[in-house]
Scaffold this motif. Structure first.
Motif, PDB file in Angstrom:
ATOM      1  N   ILE A 119       3.286   0.697  -2.497  1.00  0.00           N
ATOM      2  CA  ILE A 119       3.569   0.677  -3.928  1.00  0.00           C
ATOM      3  C   ILE A 119       3.498   2.109  -4.434  1.00  0.00           C
ATOM      4  O   ILE A 119       2.446   2.738  -4.383  1.00  0.00           O
ATOM      5  N   GLY A 120       4.630   2.644  -4.889  1.00  0.00           N
ATOM      6  CA  GLY A 120       4.683   4.034  -5.330  1.00  0.00           C
ATOM      7  C   GLY A 120       5.441   4.872  -4.334  1.00  0.00           C
ATOM      8  O   GLY A 120       5.006   5.020  -3.190  1.00  0.00           O
ATOM      9  N   LEU A 121       6.605   5.421  -4.761  1.00  0.00           N
ATOM     10  CA  LEU A 121       7.464   6.143  -3.831  1.00  0.00           C
ATOM     11  C   LEU A 121       7.691   7.589  -4.269  1.00  0.00           C
ATOM     12  O   LEU A 121       8.747   8.166  -4.047  1.00  0.00           O
ATOM     13  N   GLY A 122       6.664   8.177  -4.875  1.00  0.00           N
ATOM     14  CA  GLY A 122       6.730   9.592  -5.225  1.00  0.00           C
ATOM     15  C   GLY A 122       6.438  10.472  -4.023  1.00  0.00           C
ATOM     16  O   GLY A 122       6.459  10.013  -2.872  1.00  0.00           O
ATOM     17  N   PRO A 123       6.168  11.769  -4.236  1.00  0.00           N
ATOM     18  CA  PRO A 123       5.917  12.696  -3.129  1.00  0.00           C
ATOM     19  C   PRO A 123       4.822  12.238  -2.173  1.00  0.00           C
ATOM     20  O   PRO A 123       4.905  12.471  -0.964  1.00  0.00           O
ATOM     21  N   ALA A 124       3.784  11.559  -2.696  1.00  0.00           N
ATOM     22  CA  ALA A 124       2.682  11.123  -1.836  1.00  0.00           C
ATOM     23  C   ALA A 124       3.121  10.121  -0.783  1.00  0.00           C
ATOM     24  O   ALA A 124       2.449   9.955   0.248  1.00  0.00           O
ATOM     25  N   SER A 125       4.257   9.454  -1.005  1.00  0.00           N
ATOM     26  CA  SER A 125       4.709   8.447  -0.037  1.00  0.00           C
ATOM     27  C   SER A 125       5.243   9.076   1.249  1.00  0.00           C
ATOM     28  O   SER A 125       5.351   8.384   2.267  1.00  0.00           O
ATOM     29  N   GLN A 126       5.579  10.360   1.219  1.00  0.00           N
ATOM     30  CA  GLN A 126       6.206  10.994   2.381  1.00  0.00           C
ATOM     31  C   GLN A 126       5.308  10.994   3.620  1.00  0.00           C
ATOM     32  O   GLN A 126       5.691  10.463   4.667  1.00  0.00           O
TER      33      GLN A 126
ATOM     34  N   LEU B  19      -5.439   0.299   0.346  1.00  0.00           N
ATOM     35  CA  LEU B  19      -5.688   1.715   0.608  1.00  0.00           C
ATOM     36  C   LEU B  19      -5.070   2.475  -0.557  1.00  0.00           C
ATOM     37  O   LEU B  19      -3.857   2.428  -0.753  1.00  0.00           O
ATOM     38  N   VAL B  20      -5.895   3.157  -1.353  1.00  0.00           N
ATOM     39  CA  VAL B  20      -5.427   3.790  -2.577  1.00  0.00           C
ATOM     40  C   VAL B  20      -5.462   5.307  -2.438  1.00  0.00           C
ATOM     41  O   VAL B  20      -6.364   5.863  -1.796  1.00  0.00           O
ATOM     42  N   GLU B  21      -4.461   5.980  -3.008  1.00  0.00           N
ATOM     43  CA  GLU B  21      -4.441   7.439  -2.994  1.00  0.00           C
ATOM     44  C   GLU B  21      -5.609   7.987  -3.813  1.00  0.00           C
ATOM     45  O   GLU B  21      -6.122   7.338  -4.717  1.00  0.00           O
ATOM     46  N   LYS B  22      -5.994   9.203  -3.464  1.00  0.00           N
ATOM     47  CA  LYS B  22      -7.026   9.876  -4.259  1.00  0.00           C
ATOM     48  C   LYS B  22      -6.409  10.320  -5.592  1.00  0.00           C
ATOM     49  O   LYS B  22      -5.190  10.498  -5.680  1.00  0.00           O
ATOM     50  N   PRO B  23      -7.208  10.570  -6.645  1.00  0.00           N
ATOM     51  CA  PRO B  23      -8.584  10.108  -6.774  1.00  0.00           C
ATOM     52  C   PRO B  23      -8.597   8.617  -7.069  1.00  0.00           C
ATOM     53  O   PRO B  23      -7.554   8.018  -7.332  1.00  0.00           O
ATOM     54  N   LEU B  24      -9.771   8.035  -7.056  1.00  0.00           N
ATOM     55  CA  LEU B  24      -9.873   6.604  -7.318  1.00  0.00           C
ATOM     56  C   LEU B  24      -9.196   6.221  -8.631  1.00  0.00           C
ATOM     57  O   LEU B  24      -8.381   5.303  -8.683  1.00  0.00           O
ATOM     58  N   GLU B  25      -9.530   6.925  -9.706  1.00  0.00           N
ATOM     59  CA  GLU B  25      -8.971   6.631 -11.024  1.00  0.00           C
ATOM     60  C   GLU B  25      -9.156   7.847 -11.938  1.00  0.00           C
ATOM     61  O   GLU B  25      -9.694   8.867 -11.533  1.00  0.00           O
TER      62      GLU B  25
ATOM     63  N   ALA C  42     -16.091  -7.213  -5.246  1.00  0.00           N
ATOM     64  CA  ALA C  42     -16.091  -8.606  -5.681  1.00  0.00           C
ATOM     65  C   ALA C  42     -15.014  -9.417  -4.972  1.00  0.00           C
ATOM     66  O   ALA C  42     -15.196 -10.608  -4.688  1.00  0.00           O
ATOM     67  N   ALA C  43     -13.893  -8.768  -4.650  1.00  0.00           N
ATOM     68  CA  ALA C  43     -12.792  -9.452  -3.969  1.00  0.00           C
ATOM     69  C   ALA C  43     -13.078  -9.668  -2.488  1.00  0.00           C
ATOM     70  O   ALA C  43     -12.440 -10.507  -1.845  1.00  0.00           O
ATOM     71  N   GLY C  44     -14.015  -8.905  -1.931  1.00  0.00           N
ATOM     72  CA  GLY C  44     -14.370  -9.055  -0.523  1.00  0.00           C
ATOM     73  C   GLY C  44     -13.306  -8.592   0.445  1.00  0.00           C
ATOM     74  O   GLY C  44     -13.225  -9.080   1.572  1.00  0.00           O
ATOM     75  N   VAL C  45     -12.495  -7.610   0.015  1.00  0.00           N
ATOM     76  CA  VAL C  45     -11.412  -7.108   0.862  1.00  0.00           C
ATOM     77  C   VAL C  45     -11.789  -5.746   1.438  1.00  0.00           C
ATOM     78  O   VAL C  45     -12.755  -5.114   1.020  1.00  0.00           O
ATOM     79  N   THR C  46     -11.000  -5.302   2.412  1.00  0.00           N
ATOM     80  CA  THR C  46     -11.142  -3.944   2.933  1.00  0.00           C
ATOM     81  C   THR C  46     -10.507  -2.988   1.941  1.00  0.00           C
ATOM     82  O   THR C  46      -9.361  -3.174   1.528  1.00  0.00           O
ATOM     83  N   PHE C  47     -11.257  -1.948   1.541  1.00  0.00           N
ATOM     84  CA  PHE C  47     -10.789  -1.035   0.503  1.00  0.00           C
ATOM     85  C   PHE C  47     -11.048   0.396   0.948  1.00  0.00           C
ATOM     86  O   PHE C  47     -12.199   0.775   1.198  1.00  0.00           O
ATOM     87  N   GLY C  48      -9.986   1.186   1.066  1.00  0.00           N
ATOM     88  CA  GLY C  48     -10.105   2.570   1.499  1.00  0.00           C
ATOM     89  C   GLY C  48      -9.428   3.518   0.544  1.00  0.00           C
ATOM     90  O   GLY C  48      -8.621   3.115  -0.302  1.00  0.00           O
ATOM     91  N   VAL C  49      -9.745   4.813   0.681  1.00  0.00           N
ATOM     92  CA  VAL C  49      -9.215   5.846  -0.202  1.00  0.00           C
ATOM     93  C   VAL C  49      -8.658   6.976   0.658  1.00  0.00           C
ATOM     94  O   VAL C  49      -9.235   7.334   1.693  1.00  0.00           O
TER      95      VAL C  49
END
Length: 336
Positions: A9-16, A93-99, A114-121
């Protein structure tokens, strides 16, 4: 081993670098969707990568074949997009920074728990070979007890970079050099030697840029064991130089410049791990190899398989964002 289904989700420069890494990992990963709300970005992306594209984010998130989602959107949307993924039971898996803010970053990490999922940064500097070897040397006591640590990020961004809509603003990026550029090196430094306290900081915008947030930060720190530490980060050092982490120990000295590590020991031994490629320190913001991204994504996929949190977990990234906030607070705001 069953392949992990992913969506971007998100196709800007970070997607490369992510997309290049996903191609390399095609034996372990199936990319089912590459999504962006912007049709122009979807069209440009289609010319570079073979993945199926869409402007319908929910279609990508809700697809039963998708196990996890790479959230590569601007920081201001990380919480909202990630919460939609969590509600669908997807790993993220979310790009830095978190928010944008520490409060929103804490809400994001709490939602993942709370969702109990694998979450990475995405803080990929930890996966460079030199970084991994330095961590090993520190944990093994090879350079002795840490006496002092230094972090320097003398990067460059031209004014044209900040002239792009939202760049360097609180509303889009959440901050300046510390949260947007130097957070990679700050996270690595903190994870290696710890930071227990910010003693003082100078936070300002130089005359080289017209921007809302800071382009220069200097700080005095206390490391995890109480030893002194220093930090300097800027995007006003033309034409941009590799970031460097240096550690003085009772048995030797470690110097990590860009991705190249040099360990020199008091008994005369020396070890060098050379790195290839640039680090994105200058005007070419994506001018770096994608090897570290590939290693980080591989770790994320393994974490999903192993039902564990990845090496750069939400909690780890949150600790680094708390340090960013503490340094900025120590500087009493941006000065012009």
């Amino acid at each position: 081993m069953k392949k992990i289904g992913l969506a971007i989700i998100g196709l800007g420069p970070a997607s490369q670098p992510h997309s290049k890494s996903l191609l390399d990992l095609s034996d372990r990963i199936d990319v089912h969707w590459a999504a962006s709300r912007t049709p122009e970005r979807v069209q440009a992306y289609q010319h570079q990568f073979p993945f199926r594209t869409t402007t319908d984010l929910d279609a990508a998130i809700q697809d039963p074949a998708v196990d996890g989602v790479l959230v590569l959107t601007p920081p201001s949307s990380h919480l909202e997009v990630s919460e939609r993924c969590f509600a669908a039971g997807k790993h993220v898996l979310v790009e830095k920074p978190l928010e944008l803010t520490l409060d929103r970053a804490e809400r994001l990490v709490a939602a993942a728990q709370a969702a109990g999922v694998t979450f990475g940064v995405v803080l990929q500097q930890r996966f460079r070979p030199g970084s991994l070897r330095l961590r090993q040397a520190l944990l093994g006591g090879e350079i002795g007890t840490v006496q002092a640590g230094f972090l320097s990020v003398p990067w460059w961004r031209p004014q044209s970079y900040y002239d792009e809509p939202g760049r360097g603003t609180l509303a889009r990026d959440g901050g300046g050099v510390l949260l947007t550029q130097a957070i990679h090196s700050l996270d690595l430094f903190r994870s290696l030697v710890g930071v227990s306290r910010v003693i003082a900081a100078d936070v300002r915008t130089t005359d080289l840029h017209r921007m809302e947030t800071e382009d220069y930060v200097a700080a005095l720190l206390r490391l995890g064991n109480g030893s002194p530490g220093t930090l300097m980060a800027t995007t006003a050092a033309y034409p941009g130089y590799p970031e460097r982490i240096e550690v003085i120990g009772t048995k030797g000295f470690a110097s990590l410049i860009g991705g190249t590590l040099r360990l020199t020991f008091l008994d005369g031994r020396e070890e060098i791990i050379e790195a290839e490629g640039s680090t994105g320190s200058g005007a070419g913001i994506m001018d770096f190899p994608h090897d570290a991204h590939r290693a980080l994504i591989a770790d994320f996929v393994e974490a999903i398989d192993d039902r564990r949190q990845p090496s750069v977990s939400g909690e780890e990234a949150l600790a680094s964002q708390r340090l960013v906030s503490a340094v900025l607070a120590g500087g009493k705001g941006v000065q012009h």
